[in-house]
Scaffold this active site. Structure first.
Site, PDB file in Angstrom:
ATOM      1  N   ASN A   1      14.409 -36.557 -31.226  1.00 40.70           N
ATOM      2  CA  ASN A   1      15.726 -36.184 -30.752  1.00 40.70           C
ATOM      3  C   ASN A   1      15.858 -34.677 -30.550  1.00 40.70           C
ATOM      4  O   ASN A   1      15.704 -34.187 -29.437  1.00 40.70           O
ATOM      5  CB  ASN A   1      16.784 -36.719 -31.727  1.00 40.70           C
ATOM      6  CG  ASN A   1      18.156 -36.807 -31.108  1.00 40.70           C
ATOM      7  OD1 ASN A   1      18.447 -36.105 -30.143  1.00 40.70           O
ATOM      8  ND2 ASN A   1      18.996 -37.661 -31.641  1.00 40.70           N
ATOM      9  N   ASP A   2      16.076 -33.954 -31.608  1.00 38.42           N
ATOM     10  CA  ASP A   2      16.307 -32.511 -31.469  1.00 38.42           C
ATOM     11  C   ASP A   2      15.130 -31.784 -30.819  1.00 38.42           C
ATOM     12  O   ASP A   2      15.321 -30.819 -30.096  1.00 38.42           O
ATOM     13  CB  ASP A   2      16.568 -31.880 -32.848  1.00 38.42           C
ATOM     14  CG  ASP A   2      17.879 -32.354 -33.423  1.00 38.42           C
ATOM     15  OD1 ASP A   2      18.724 -32.829 -32.640  1.00 38.42           O
ATOM     16  OD2 ASP A   2      18.058 -32.261 -34.649  1.00 38.42           O
ATOM     17  N   VAL A   3      13.906 -32.271 -31.091  1.00 38.29           N
ATOM     18  CA  VAL A   3      12.729 -31.540 -30.610  1.00 38.29           C
ATOM     19  C   VAL A   3      12.538 -31.680 -29.106  1.00 38.29           C
ATOM     20  O   VAL A   3      11.661 -31.026 -28.540  1.00 38.29           O
ATOM     21  CB  VAL A   3      11.443 -31.986 -31.346  1.00 38.29           C
ATOM     22  CG1 VAL A   3      11.551 -31.688 -32.826  1.00 38.29           C
ATOM     23  CG2 VAL A   3      11.153 -33.453 -31.124  1.00 38.29           C
TER      24      VAL A   3
ATOM     25  N   SER B   1      20.324 -35.144 -37.192  1.00 36.80           N
ATOM     26  CA  SER B   1      20.948 -33.840 -37.381  1.00 36.80           C
ATOM     27  C   SER B   1      22.400 -33.847 -36.898  1.00 36.80           C
ATOM     28  O   SER B   1      23.143 -32.912 -37.141  1.00 36.80           O
ATOM     29  CB  SER B   1      20.170 -32.776 -36.616  1.00 36.80           C
ATOM     30  OG  SER B   1      20.310 -33.006 -35.233  1.00 36.80           O
TER      31      SER B   1
END
Lengths: 478, 102
Positions: A401-403, A442
């Site tokens: 996701n965030d990466v 997150s």
């Protein structure tokens, strides 16, 4: 040679083995041997310690060694590869608690015999030894509760979101003051009731401090926290070593302490953040709406079926997999590898792009893919894959996701702004495997999912991948 | 042992620790963390000395024995988990050979 110098000589050998072991752990070819060498060092250290003239009562030690070994073996055998990060956190917590107990036991001896008899056995003076005990208990306590909190967060027993409240830092500072005061009283006061109160205060507050220290840190940052707590448990052991004037404790604890700090800094760099920012900013706690100010998020989520995914993949010549924690959760690494093999048979070139902080620990994805026998030559690091990304036909994002969130590069108001990402959005087609709608661990909205070239393949990654794989197989059979 | 000597050892070990972990490929970070975590179980040495003293105090015995158990879990669990992880890294050729043999 008398027993004491023999023991010290063996401690030197053990220290050398630890150093060699750590060094070899840093290289792929020698890592496993390095771990074995450091284990031999540990065995030597344990065996010669049993010869120490201080050690006269073996019944309880033997019981302790046996029980600990059995539990340790069980922990190591039972744990799934995907739960490795929380296992390391828990083991680390045990080490911290052990150092705390050592400090406490030594403190009890001092209180029972008085300083004179105690210092006849070990080097030091009341201030020095008292401070070392204080540090062993304080650091050990913080390590223990901090690790348990990190464990609970990673195991999903607590929410992943950071918990912030007004005056949190002030409270932590107050507690630190209370610990110092309690510790001072415990070491220097002579009235037994006062001493007991002081010791109890700083023991309990140290434990609470570990908890509140990790509380404001989001689940996504837990790798850094675990690495830092690992470093702390080393320092706690080192402090215990100063108490009993034991050089192998000091050396090994200190090695772990400093190497853990370096590892934490390396991890923070991979997220383009400073260690202080990770520890104190309450990262990811902002309202999800914060980033929408620039109107960057536009578009809609476009679902795709496994059948259509197959059609896209069959035509692809360059495919890159981008795994994240979602792959670990659904244990999909074997299906990923099966699909990769089929794609290779189909003539495609397959790579795995590994973000340095993908998953819950650096290298987490490498371990999982290795478990599924993906050769590590196929794993490509972020800096190497990004220049090639535009030539990729398909990028398959598996529970990451965030990466892969382009907001990190574009949206200044995003909490992850500035973090280097894998540029999955540059691939011709992006297929995102995701359990359901909504923000990830997150709590940050992902712009990638809304881009025109992105398709969402909803469902448990393991079963959706299985569906794509059987599409491939049925075509091959037919 | 002299206090200054202990400090001297500590300082040298600190610099050594910084130097050892300069260039490590990211896929080895998790095993490295887990392996150094096992080394931090060295507190087992302190636990044995604390628990082995015969001072007829139940408090020392309880604290020492608990410390031995906990540190031993840390040591044994840590090394085995690290070994399990590292055992999974294979080169492609090795992996293929193994499959052929099976």
């Amino acid at each position: 040679m008398n027993a004491a110098s023999l023991i010290n000589f063996a401690y030197i050998v053990a220290s050398i083995l630890f150093i060699l072991g750590l060094k070899m752990l840093g290289r792929q070819a020698s890592a496993r041997r390095g771990n074995l060498i450091s284990a031999v060092g540990m065995l030597i250290a344990v065996v010669v310690t049993l010869l120490d003239k201080q050690v006269v009562n073996f019944t309880w030690i033997t019981i302790g060694l046996v029980v600990g070994t059995v539990l340790g073996v069980i922990c190591a055998r039972v744990v799934k590869m995907t739960s490795m990060p929380e296992m390391v956190a828990l083991l680390n917590g045990f080490g911290g608690l052990a150092s705390l107990l050592v400090g406490w036991a030594e403190y009890g001896k001092i209180r029972a015999y008085g300083w004179d008899r105690y210092l006849a056995e070990f080097a030091g003076n009341p201030v020095f030894t008292g401070s070392a005990i204080f540090l062993a208990v304080l650091i050990g306590g913080v390590t223990f509760t901090g690790s348990v909190y990190a464990f609970a967060k990673l195991a999903g027993l607590l929410g992943g979101k950071p918990l912030l409240f007004r005056g949190q830092h002030l409270l932590n500072a107050l507690m630190l003051g209370l610990i110092l005061a309690g510790g001072g009283v415990a070491i220097f006061a002579s009235d037994p009731a006062l001493v007991l109160a002081g010791f109890a205060t700083y023991l309990v507050v140290s434990l609470v401090l570990g908890w509140t220290f990790v509380m404001p840190i989001g689940g996504g940052d837990m790798p850094v926290v675990i690495s830092l707590l690992n470093s702390l448990s080393g320092l706690a052991a080192s402090a215990a070593g100063f108490v009993i004037s034991n050089n192998v404790l000091i050396v090994a604890g200190c090695l772990v302490g400093t190497s853990g700090v370096i590892l934490s800094v390396i991890m923070c760099k991979a997220m383009n953040r400073s260690l202080l920012n990770v520890l104190f900013s309450g990262f990811g706690s902002g309202a999800p709406g914060d980033g929408d100010g620039g109107g960057v998020i536009q578009g809609e989520l476009k679902p795709i079926s496994p059948e259509d995914s197959f059609a896209v993949l069959e035509a692809a010549r360059q495919v890159v997999f981008i795994p994240g924690y979602g792959m670990a959760v659904s244990q999909a690494q074997h299906q990923v590898r099966e699909l990769a093999d089929l794609l290779e048979q189909n003539g495609a070139e397959v790579r795995f792009a590994i973000h340095p902080v993908a998953g819950r620990m650096p290298g987490h994805m490498n371990v999982l893919l290795a478990e599924a026998s993906v050769p590590y030559e196929q794993l490509v690091e972020m800096d190497a894959i990004n220049p090639m990304m535009a030539s990729m036909d398909v990028a398959i994002v598996i529970g990451a996701n965030d990466v892969v969130n382009p907001a990190a590069a574009r949206d200044k108001s995003s909490p992850i702004y500035g973090m280097p990402i894998i540029n999955a959005h540059e691939a011709r087609t992006v297929i995102c495997l995701k359990r359901g709608k909504g923000a990830g661990f997150s709590g940050i909205e992902n712009h990638l999912f809304l881009m025109p070239n992105t398709r969402m393949l909803y469902g448990d990654a393991k079963s959706t991948l299985q569906a794509v794989v059987s599409e491939f197989k049925s075509i091959a059979a037919g | 042992m002299d206090l200054m000597l202990l400090f001297f050892i500590f300082t040298l070990a600190a610099f050594l620790g910084f130097e050892l972990i300069a260039k490590v490929p990211s896929q080895l970070h998790t095993p490295l963390m887990s392996g150094s975590n096992a080394i931090s179980g060295i507190t087992i040495v302190g636990a044995i000395i604390a628990g082995g003293t015969d001072d007829h105090s139940w408090l020392t015995t309880v604290l020492g024995t608990s410390a031995v158990i906990l540190a031993m879990i840390n040591v044994v669990g840590g090394y085995l988990v690290t070994d399990r992880m590292l055992g999974m890294f294979k080169k492609k050729t090795a992996a293929v050979k193994k499959e052929d043999a099976a």
